[in-house]
Design a protein around this motif. Structure first.
Motif, PDB file in Angstrom:
ATOM      1  N   TYR A   1       0.851  -1.186   0.000  1.00 61.41           N
ATOM      2  CA  TYR A   1       0.000   0.000   0.000  1.00 61.41           C
ATOM      3  C   TYR A   1       0.893   1.244   0.000  1.00 61.41           C
ATOM      4  N   LEU A   2       0.723   2.095  -1.001  1.00 58.73           N
ATOM      5  CA  LEU A   2       1.484   3.332  -1.103  1.00 58.73           C
ATOM      6  C   LEU A   2       0.561   4.496  -0.783  1.00 58.73           C
ATOM      7  N   ALA A   3       0.922   5.283   0.228  1.00 63.55           N
ATOM      8  CA  ALA A   3       0.086   6.402   0.667  1.00 63.55           C
ATOM      9  C   ALA A   3       0.639   7.702   0.080  1.00 63.55           C
ATOM     10  N   PRO A   4       0.002   8.237  -0.958  1.00 59.74           N
ATOM     11  CA  PRO A   4       0.525   9.445  -1.605  1.00 59.74           C
ATOM     12  C   PRO A   4       0.144  10.716  -0.852  1.00 59.74           C
ATOM     13  N   ARG A   5       0.783  11.799  -1.257  1.00 57.86           N
ATOM     14  CA  ARG A   5       0.432  13.142  -0.796  1.00 57.86           C
ATOM     15  C   ARG A   5       0.126  13.995  -2.021  1.00 57.86           C
ATOM     16  N   ALA A   6      -0.361  15.193  -1.791  1.00 57.65           N
ATOM     17  CA  ALA A   6      -0.592  16.105  -2.909  1.00 57.65           C
ATOM     18  C   ALA A   6       0.723  16.328  -3.655  1.00 57.65           C
ATOM     19  N   GLY A   7       0.708  16.123  -4.953  1.00 58.42           N
ATOM     20  CA  GLY A   7       1.898  16.282  -5.777  1.00 58.42           C
ATOM     21  C   GLY A   7       2.640  15.005  -6.064  1.00 58.42           C
ATOM     22  N   THR A   8       2.316  13.916  -5.358  1.00 62.06           N
ATOM     23  CA  THR A   8       2.993  12.638  -5.604  1.00 62.06           C
ATOM     24  C   THR A   8       2.684  12.127  -7.008  1.00 62.06           C
ATOM     25  N   VAL A   9       3.730  11.659  -7.683  1.00 59.09           N
ATOM     26  CA  VAL A   9       3.592  10.985  -8.976  1.00 59.09           C
ATOM     27  C   VAL A   9       4.007   9.531  -8.760  1.00 59.09           C
ATOM     28  N   LEU A  10       3.104   8.612  -9.042  1.00 58.60           N
ATOM     29  CA  LEU A  10       3.417   7.185  -8.987  1.00 58.60           C
ATOM     30  C   LEU A  10       3.247   6.608 -10.391  1.00 58.60           C
ATOM     31  N   MET A  11       4.225   5.788 -10.821  1.00 55.23           N
ATOM     32  CA  MET A  11       4.149   5.111 -12.117  1.00 55.23           C
ATOM     33  C   MET A  11       4.560   3.662 -11.947  1.00 55.23           C
ATOM     34  N   TRP A  12       3.951   2.814 -12.754  1.00 54.62           N
ATOM     35  CA  TRP A  12       4.255   1.386 -12.724  1.00 54.62           C
ATOM     36  C   TRP A  12       4.059   0.839 -14.133  1.00 54.62           C
ATOM     37  N   GLU A  13       4.577  -0.372 -14.363  1.00 53.03           N
ATOM     38  CA  GLU A  13       4.331  -1.001 -15.649  1.00 53.03           C
ATOM     39  C   GLU A  13       2.861  -1.406 -15.728  1.00 53.03           C
ATOM     40  N   SER A  14       2.269  -1.211 -16.904  1.00 55.11           N
ATOM     41  CA  SER A  14       0.809  -1.281 -17.034  1.00 55.11           C
ATOM     42  C   SER A  14       0.225  -2.654 -16.743  1.00 55.11           C
ATOM     43  N   TRP A  15       1.052  -3.710 -16.788  1.00 52.87           N
ATOM     44  CA  TRP A  15       0.554  -5.052 -16.477  1.00 52.87           C
ATOM     45  C   TRP A  15       0.410  -5.293 -14.975  1.00 52.87           C
ATOM     46  N   LEU A  16       0.893  -4.383 -14.148  1.00 57.86           N
ATOM     47  CA  LEU A  16       0.871  -4.583 -12.699  1.00 57.86           C
ATOM     48  C   LEU A  16      -0.533  -4.325 -12.151  1.00 57.86           C
ATOM     49  N   ARG A  17      -1.110  -5.335 -11.568  1.00 55.47           N
ATOM     50  CA  ARG A  17      -2.478  -5.213 -11.055  1.00 55.47           C
ATOM     51  C   ARG A  17      -2.491  -4.308  -9.815  1.00 55.47           C
ATOM     52  N   HIS A  18      -3.492  -3.438  -9.760  1.00 54.50           N
ATOM     53  CA  HIS A  18      -3.571  -2.471  -8.663  1.00 54.50           C
ATOM     54  C   HIS A  18      -5.033  -2.119  -8.413  1.00 54.50           C
ATOM     55  N   GLU A  19      -5.278  -1.514  -7.277  1.00 55.96           N
ATOM     56  CA  GLU A  19      -6.637  -1.090  -6.953  1.00 55.96           C
ATOM     57  C   GLU A  19      -6.603   0.071  -5.976  1.00 55.96           C
ATOM     58  N   VAL A  20      -7.762   0.704  -5.814  1.00 54.30           N
ATOM     59  CA  VAL A  20      -7.921   1.787  -4.842  1.00 54.30           C
ATOM     60  C   VAL A  20      -8.971   1.330  -3.835  1.00 54.30           C
ATOM     61  N   PRO A  21      -8.575   1.013  -2.604  1.00 60.10           N
ATOM     62  CA  PRO A  21      -9.559   0.604  -1.601  1.00 60.10           C
ATOM     63  C   PRO A  21     -10.546   1.735  -1.315  1.00 60.10           C
ATOM     64  N   PRO A  22     -11.688   1.435  -0.676  1.00 63.05           N
ATOM     65  CA  PRO A  22     -12.677   2.471  -0.381  1.00 63.05           C
ATOM     66  C   PRO A  22     -12.074   3.662   0.360  1.00 63.05           C
ATOM     67  N   ASN A  23     -12.484   4.845  -0.065  1.00 59.40           N
ATOM     68  CA  ASN A  23     -11.981   6.081   0.512  1.00 59.40           C
ATOM     69  C   ASN A  23     -12.577   6.280   1.904  1.00 59.40           C
ATOM     70  N   ALA A  24     -11.732   6.175   2.917  1.00 51.30           N
ATOM     71  CA  ALA A  24     -12.198   6.304   4.301  1.00 51.30           C
ATOM     72  C   ALA A  24     -12.161   7.746   4.795  1.00 51.30           C
TER      73      ALA A  24
END
Length: 203
Positions: free
Chosen positions: A167-190
């Motif tokens: 789990y990567l917790a970003p901040r305002a301005g964070t840029v995250l990149m990964w190879e497009s085959w990497l499965r990912h998701e966004v859990p419910p916004n708490a």
């Protein structure tokens, strides 16, 4: 005895917050995202049809860098980061990575995005614009997971590289990149407020 790391999955992380004038630029992006959520009737219809809790331009707009100067400026930043990432991955490219599409996201409290990949791209990522306290992290899945069969669970304090999910917790301005085959998701916004981000693919 030694261990040799093989087939490593490299995730790219940087921040636009270190750029001159970031606060004003980030505020302009937030205003642009909210304006689109009001004016893009086709996008709102797409969100209703697909059960998206909030707003995304994913299904309605594919010309944001041409449509608004804020996104044109963002594209210039992202192009540099995508090139740096591709070089770090030692890709043998005939030309610079090309931004294929870019879309905005407003995730309301309780909203999430189930696990997925990005077909027809080779680099994907997200820029985070507003990340209130308690907002969703980005959940990344070990791509070997379907093949692990009888592999035991790992200890609670195992290094990131050995965990089935990170789990990567970003901040305002964070840029995250990964190879497009990497499965990912966004859990419910708490969080009690909206989470604003901009996602993209490079071809």
């Amino acid at each position: 005895m030694s261990l040799r790391p093989l087939f490593v999955t490299q995730v790219y992380e940087a921040s636009l917050a270190e750029s001159p004038g970031f606060d004003g630029f980030n505020a302009a992006l937030a205003d642009a995202i909210r304006m689109l959520s009001v004016e893009d009737g086709a996008g709102r219809a797409w969100c209703r049809a697909h059960g998206y809790r909030g707003y995304t331009s994913y299904g309605s707009l594919n010309d944001l860098p041409q449509r608004m100067p804020e996104f044109a400026e963002l594209k210039r930043h992202l192009d540099r980061h995508a090139l740096a990432y591709a070089k770090a991955l030692n890709f043998d490219l005939a030309r610079k990575p090309r931004l294929d599409n870019l879309w905005v996201n407003i995730l309301k409290p309780g909203g999430g995005h189930s696990g997925h990949i990005h077909p027809h791209a080779f680099l994907s990522g997200t820029v985070y614009v507003e990340v209130p306290d308690g907002a969703s992290a980005l959940k990344l899945e070990d791509p070997r997971l379907p093949m692990m069969m009888a592999r035991p669970a790992v200890v609670a304090d195992a290094p990131e590289a050995e965990r089935p999910f990170v789990y990567l917790a970003p901040r305002a301005g964070t840029v995250l990149m990964w190879e497009s085959w990497l499965r990912h998701e966004v859990p419910p916004n708490a969080a009690k407020a909206e989470r604003l981000s901009i996602s993209f693919n490079y071809a």
